[in-house]
Design a protein around this motif. Structure first.
Motif, mmCIF file in Angstrom:
data_model
loop_
_atom_site.group_PDB
_atom_site.id
_atom_site.type_symbol
_atom_site.label_atom_id
_atom_site.label_comp_id
_atom_site.label_asym_id
_atom_site.label_seq_id
_atom_site.Cartn_x
_atom_site.Cartn_y
_atom_site.Cartn_z
ATOM 1 N N ALA A 138 0.832 -1.206 0.000
ATOM 2 C CA ALA A 138 0.000 0.000 0.000
ATOM 3 C C ALA A 138 0.866 1.255 0.000
ATOM 4 O O ALA A 138 0.600 2.196 -0.765
ATOM 5 C CB ALA A 138 -0.946 0.000 1.197
ATOM 6 N N ALA A 148 2.315 1.662 -3.438
ATOM 7 C CA ALA A 148 1.298 2.110 -4.398
ATOM 8 C C ALA A 148 0.974 3.591 -4.200
ATOM 9 O O ALA A 148 0.870 4.340 -5.175
ATOM 10 C CB ALA A 148 0.035 1.266 -4.257
ATOM 11 N N GLU A 149 0.794 4.000 -2.954
ATOM 12 C CA GLU A 149 0.443 5.398 -2.669
ATOM 13 C C GLU A 149 1.570 6.355 -3.056
ATOM 14 O O GLU A 149 1.308 7.464 -3.501
ATOM 15 C CB GLU A 149 0.066 5.536 -1.201
ATOM 16 N N ILE A 201 -4.080 9.021 -7.035
ATOM 17 C CA ILE A 201 -5.223 8.109 -6.905
ATOM 18 C C ILE A 201 -5.873 8.244 -5.539
ATOM 19 O O ILE A 201 -5.200 8.274 -4.511
ATOM 20 C CB ILE A 201 -4.786 6.646 -7.156
ATOM 21 N N GLU A 202 -7.197 8.313 -5.548
ATOM 22 C CA GLU A 202 -7.977 8.237 -4.317
ATOM 23 C C GLU A 202 -8.316 6.762 -4.111
ATOM 24 O O GLU A 202 -9.050 6.167 -4.906
ATOM 25 C CB GLU A 202 -9.252 9.069 -4.440
ATOM 26 N N TRP A 203 -7.783 6.184 -3.061
ATOM 27 C CA TRP A 203 -7.861 4.742 -2.848
ATOM 28 C C TRP A 203 -9.131 4.318 -2.140
ATOM 29 O O TRP A 203 -9.592 4.972 -1.220
ATOM 30 C CB TRP A 203 -6.647 4.279 -2.039
ATOM 31 N N ASN A 214 -10.619 1.125 0.098
ATOM 32 C CA ASN A 214 -10.142 -0.005 0.880
ATOM 33 C C ASN A 214 -11.087 -1.190 0.672
ATOM 34 O O ASN A 214 -12.259 -1.122 1.039
ATOM 35 C CB ASN A 214 -10.057 0.358 2.360
ATOM 36 N N ALA A 216 -13.827 2.515 -8.707
ATOM 37 C CA ALA A 216 -12.584 2.970 -8.085
ATOM 38 C C ALA A 216 -11.467 3.148 -9.109
ATOM 39 O O ALA A 216 -11.398 2.437 -10.104
ATOM 40 C CB ALA A 216 -12.146 1.960 -7.034
ATOM 41 N N GLY A 218 -8.332 3.085 -7.713
ATOM 42 C CA GLY A 218 -7.385 2.187 -7.060
ATOM 43 C C GLY A 218 -8.024 1.519 -5.864
ATOM 44 O O GLY A 218 -8.822 2.132 -5.159
ATOM 45 N N VAL A 219 -7.670 0.257 -5.636
ATOM 46 C CA VAL A 219 -8.212 -0.511 -4.513
ATOM 47 C C VAL A 219 -7.058 -1.155 -3.758
ATOM 48 O O VAL A 219 -6.294 -1.930 -4.340
ATOM 49 C CB VAL A 219 -9.182 -1.619 -4.987
ATOM 50 N N VAL A 220 -6.918 -0.819 -2.473
ATOM 51 C CA VAL A 220 -5.980 -1.529 -1.614
ATOM 52 C C VAL A 220 -6.749 -2.631 -0.895
ATOM 53 O O VAL A 220 -7.969 -2.560 -0.759
ATOM 54 C CB VAL A 220 -5.280 -0.592 -0.594
#
Length: 126
Positions: free
Chosen positions: A13, A16-17, A23-25, A27, A39, A41-43
């Motif tokens: 994470a 990625a960040e 990107i607004e992640w 969860n 989304a 991005g997905v963590v």
């Protein structure tokens, strides 16, 4: 589609960040399908799979549905198939589902990066 994968607590994470600060992640641990399909991005994508399975949702076509509706998403997921095979039937099914879903998603991804100890190595790049 892009994927960032690796073992638990390997810094996926944070990697990625840092690499994708715009990107607004979302969860995956507390996301619903609507937020996943929209989304950027997905963590913790693996946790989304677990939550869906806990609700007795069929995840067998999850990869195909995600490829169709959100082909540009960036997914960050644990690789859960290493180590001792769990005794619990649900945990075995979950482990297999994550492996199968991520295998399909990786095949359709433009880029797959594995993160170990916070260091990302690109293992697929089209």
């Amino acid at each position: 589609m892009k994927m960032i994968i690796g073992g638990a607590f390997q810094g996926k994470a944070a990697f990625a960040e840092k690499k994708y600060p715009e990107i607004e992640w979302v969860n995956g641990a507390d996301a619903d399908w609507n937020s996943i399909q929209n989304a950027k991005g997905v963590v913790n994508f693996h946790e989304f799979i677990r939550a869906e399975m806990k609700k007795n949702e069929d995840v067998s076509d999850l990869a195909e549905k995600l490829i169709q509706c959100n082909p540009g998403v960036l997914l960050v997921s644990d690789e859960v198939g290493y180590g001792v095979v769990p005794m619990d039937a649900f945990d075995r099914a979950y482990r297999e589902a994550v492996g199968r879903i991520c295998t399909k998603l990786a095949a359709c991804s433009d880029e797959v990066t594995r993160v170990v100890c916070g260091i990302g190595t690109v293992i697929k790049h089209d």
